[in-house]
Design an enzyme around this catalytic site. Structure first.
Site: not given
Ligand SMILES: *Cc1c(COP(=O)(O)O)cnc(C)c1O
Length: 834
Positions: A375, A563-564, A569, A671, A675
């Site tokens: 990953h 995101k984190r 990022k 991911t 979304k």
């Molecule tokens: C989808 C999701 C992530 C991953 O987001 P990235 O933009 O791919 O880092 C992290 N936390 C939550 C709560 C999510 O739903």
């Protein structure tokens, strides 16, 4: 003190008969709901709290699920088809009530029944705690896969840990992140689990290994500590089918108190201490997805997960089959990242020590049964454990790892005689450390990356030597997200619009979404698409007003970066751009730009100083801008606290722009980007992770890409980076912004953002923010111009939705099922992005 049994035992189910979900009428639903509530709490609806109403509704929903759970188990056992077990240290489920109602086809019936009682479904849904048993993308991915497996009626189950506390709750006070325990189980009962003490397993730690050599050599593990693993099963409900798979979460318990009193001396106070120390094994989820090496408790968690799961799997396998040689024909075990990589030596141990197989046969079966997904290429996330720690905690497992290592190195020596450097860099044990990725590669028949560029980078760099040795092991399976949760459940208005246009087939076969392209010039449809977004934006704006008392303009561009919080990022690149816009408006208050609302959300690892300062920086910027009357209506900045799945479900459908701006080569897939795409937000992104495939699917006209490529970034690293001072001196915008970090622009001490300042200028700007700044500003400018052409913008949104089906985890799962696990059931394969 409450014991676990009284604490978590689900309350007895009410004796109400339950009609088939497909045929239940609104009045029946309404009456059964009231009965359930009265039976559970012995009070009338008028006196029940919202929480009690939620629990009654969830218990009622569960009754529709349990019969199918029983039937599915029976069917999967009798059909004797190959099953897959997905091992993951994290499953970020979020809430389950609404998703389960949708899967059962009951959401509308339920909403109507409740409204007849003067209740709002949404209010009860909000009573549910998020099951936050994951840090971010990796855990959420695991949860999406469970959804797809059940929806596609594949016999697949998750295996994880039942953490007493999930990922911490984040609160922002004076702009700073504070962490509070996420006590998600509280003293209530978690409706979506079944405790199964009868299927408990014993996991052994410490002790020593005695070697018995009379006759056949035997390894006898003794003087170990015994910890019980008790499973809790969370039903995973298939969409519109009768399949209910399970997510099995293990919880640590002591063996019975009597037994323990005898074992640990006569002082039963010690037993209570001991009980706590044992149960602490599954108390907390580590809140960092990168730096985990060296924590004994974490290693214990990893072994606890794989040992309990594997013993359980092999036991039920032997109940059904006499012959272990067909194990890989009946069982596929997937290792989600390296955290469950101890599955390799643990399966060897069970096959040899418990089942009596010889090394060679056990090894062949192990490799054929296991597969592994990588990953990340972040060096700090590549797990290594000190040899001494493994020897002490898991002496028998360490012996097996040492033997695997020896045989593997010998094999390498035969393939590359004399090439010590190569063998050293591929060894499982080197420099007194066990390399978990190497162990996982050696012990699996398949290794995959999670987006095509990520897999390429694995092949070319971090795993190059393994790839040249066994190229056939390596493949790519691009991640996906479940469109049922992220579109059908989270964005019912858009889902309804789509179904009106092209019928409901897309729900089961998301490739049908491409039929939406027929509407790309249909002004009426595009107007409705725009209305849906506006309604979702209003919902988010109301939430923001209620919680933060900030009024946002719903006609502004909702630009989300959620995101984190991590340097790679690049939340800070977004911040630099906002500071730049602010400075522009200071100089020219009439400057021509569409209003924007910048939305940030995300947690920083508690020990990650710089990420926490980034949160502070965003909040200071928000304070400054939101309170500046001169530009107030043009830009708003928000940091929404405690980012989790439920917040994502609120923010994503309301976003116009999806910020996916990681330094190229760092984001394995992402991911979040998917979304947003399926909800019709436009990606503003770098050529990184799955963004590249999103661009391929949506088409270059429907996405805004900018910045260095992964090759360029990797090339800079090979040549020692670049000189950020050149940009500081040549670009006045950059100079002003960076100076603002330390010159009193923010009402903080001069050192508050010194780490950021120094990282840009004195530590080589490792993540290339300044290098990408100009390109990012330009992409933002193009995007803002494009937003003004609303017809074309809506068309772009439509094209994104229409081509998002490929990013459904159904597609991902079909690839795993057919190519890696070789499940019996045929699944439709999709080929390349469409
Ligand atoms: C989808 C999701 C992530 C991953 O987001 P990235 O933009 O791919 O880092 C992290 N936390 C939550 C709560 C999510 O739903």
């Amino acid at each position: 003190m409450l014991t676990k049994t009284t604490f978590f035992q689900p309350k007895r189910l009410p004796p109400v008969s339950c009609p088939n979900p497909a045929s239940i009428t609104v009045p029946e639903f309404r009456d059964t709901f009231i009965q359930t509530l009265e039976t559970l709490y012995g009070k009338p609806l008028s006196e029940a709290s919202n929480r009690e109403k939620y629990e009654a509704l969830a218990v009622l929903t569960r009754r529709f699920i349990s019969q199918n759970l029983i039937e599915t188990r029976k069917r999967q056992n009798s059909e004797d088809t190959k099953q897959v077990f997905y091992f993951s240290i994290e499953f970020l489920l979020g809430r389950l009530l609404e998703n389960n109602l949708v899967s059962l086809g009951l959401r509308d019936t339920c909403a109507e029944a409740l409204s007849q009682l003067g209740l709002e479904l949404g209010v009860l849904i909000d009573q549910e705690e998020d099951a936050g048993l994951g840090n971010g993308g990796l855990g959420r991915l695991a949860a999406c896969y469970l959804d797809s497996m059940a929806a596609m009626d594949l016999p697949g189950h998750g295996c994880g840990l039942r953490y007493r506390y999930g990922l911490f709750e984040q609160r922002i006070i004076d702009g700073n992140q504070y962490e509070y325990p996420d006590n998600w189980l509280k003293d209530r009962f978690y409706v979506w689990e079944y405790r199964r003490p009868e299927e408990k397993q014993l996991v052994c730690f410490g002790g020593n290994v005695r070697i018995q050599t009379n006759g056949k050599t035997r390894f006898i593990h003794e003087n170990y500590e015994r910890i019980l693993a008790v499973p809790y099963d969370v039903p995973i409900v298939g969409y519109n089918n009768a399949t209910v798979n399970t997510l099995r979460l293990w919880s640590a318990e002591i063996e019975t108190a009597n037994h323990t009193c005898g074992l640990y001396g006569s002082d039963c106070n010690n037993v209570i201490d001991y009980k706590h120390s044992v149960e602490s094994l599954t108390d907390i989820l580590y809140p960092d997805d990168t730096h985990l090496q060296g924590k004994m408790l974490r290693l214990k968690q990893q072994y606890f997960l794989v040992s309990a799961s594997l013993q359980n799997i092999i036991q039920s396998f032997r109940l059904h089959h006499y012959d272990l040689s067909i194990l890989p024909d009946k069982v596929a075990i997937h290792i989600n990242d390296t955290h469950p990589a101890l599955a390799v030596p643990e399966l060897m141990r069970i096959l040899m020590d418990d089942c009596g197989l010889g090394w060679d046969e056990a090894w062949t079966l192990t490799v054929k049964t296991l597969s592994y997904t990588n990953h990340t290429v972040l060096p700090e996330a590549l797990e290594k454990w000190p040899v001494t720690m493994l020897e002490q905690l898991l002496p028998r497992i360490y012996m097996i790892i040492a033997e695997i290592n020896e045989r593997y190195c010998r094999e390498l020596w035969n393939a590359f005689p004399g090439d010590w450097d190569r063998i050293h860099s591929m060894a499982i044990i080197a420099d007194n450390q066990v390399h978990m990725a190497h162990l996982a590669i050696a012990g699996s028949h398949s290794v995959n990356g999670v987006a095509s560029i990520h897999t390429e980078i694995l092949r070319k760099t971090v795993m190059n030597k393994f790839y040249t040795y066994t190229p056939d092991k390596f493949s790519n399976v691009t991640n996906g997200v479940t469109h049922r949760r992220w579109l059908l459940t989270a964005n019912p208005l858009l889902a309804g619009l789509i179904t009106d246009a092209i019928g409901p087939e897309w729900i089961e076969y998301p490739c049908h979404l491409t039929e939406l392209t027929a509407f790309k010039n249909d002004a009426g449809f595009l107007a409705r698409l725009s209305d849906v977004k506006a309604t979702n934006k209003l919902r988010l704006a109301n939430y923001i007003k209620a919680k933060y008392n900030v009024v946002v303009d719903v006609s502004s561009i909702f630009d989300s970066h959620i995101k984190r919080i991590h340097a790679y990022k690049r939340q800070c690149l977004n911040v630099l751009h906002i500071m730049h816009l602010y400075n522009l408006l200071q100089e020219d208050p009439q400057a021509d730009m569409p209003p924007r609302t910048f939305i940030f959300a995300g947690k920083a690892a508690p020990g990650y100083y710089k990420a926490k300062k980034t949160i502070k920086l965003i909040n200071m910027l928000a304070d400054k801008i939101n309170n500046d009357k001169r530009i107030n209506q043009r830009i708003k900045v928000l940091f929404l606290e405690n980012y989790n799945v439920s917040h994502a479900e609120l923010i994503v459908p309301a976003s116009d722009v999806s910020e996916q701006i990681s330094t190229a080569s760092f984001e394995a897939s992402g991911t979040g980007n998917m979304k947003f795409m399926i909800n019709g937000a436009i990606t503003l992104g770098t050529l990184d992770g799955a963004n590249i495939e999103i661009q391929g699917a949506a088409g270059p006209d429907n996405i805004f890409m900018f910045g260095l490529t992964a090759d360029e970034v990797l090339n800079y690293y090979r040549h020692g980076g670049y000189n950020p001072w050149d940009i500081y001196h040549s670009d006045a915008r950059v100079r002003t912004i960076l100076d603002n970090l330390i010159n009193g622009f923010f009402p903080v001490g001069p050192d508050e953002f010194r780490t950021h300042y120094d990282a840009f200028l004195y530590h080589g700007d490792h993540y290339f923010l300044l290098k990408d700044f100009a390109a990012y500003v330009e992409a933002q400018r193009r995007l803002a111009g494009s937003y003004r052409q609303q017809d074309n913008w809506q068309k772009m949104c439509l094209m994104n939705i229409a081509h998002s089906g490929w990013f459904s985890s159904d597609r991902t799962f079909a690839e795993y099922a057919a190519e890696i696990w070789e499940l019996d059931k045929p699944v439709p394969l999709w080929g390349t992005p469409i």
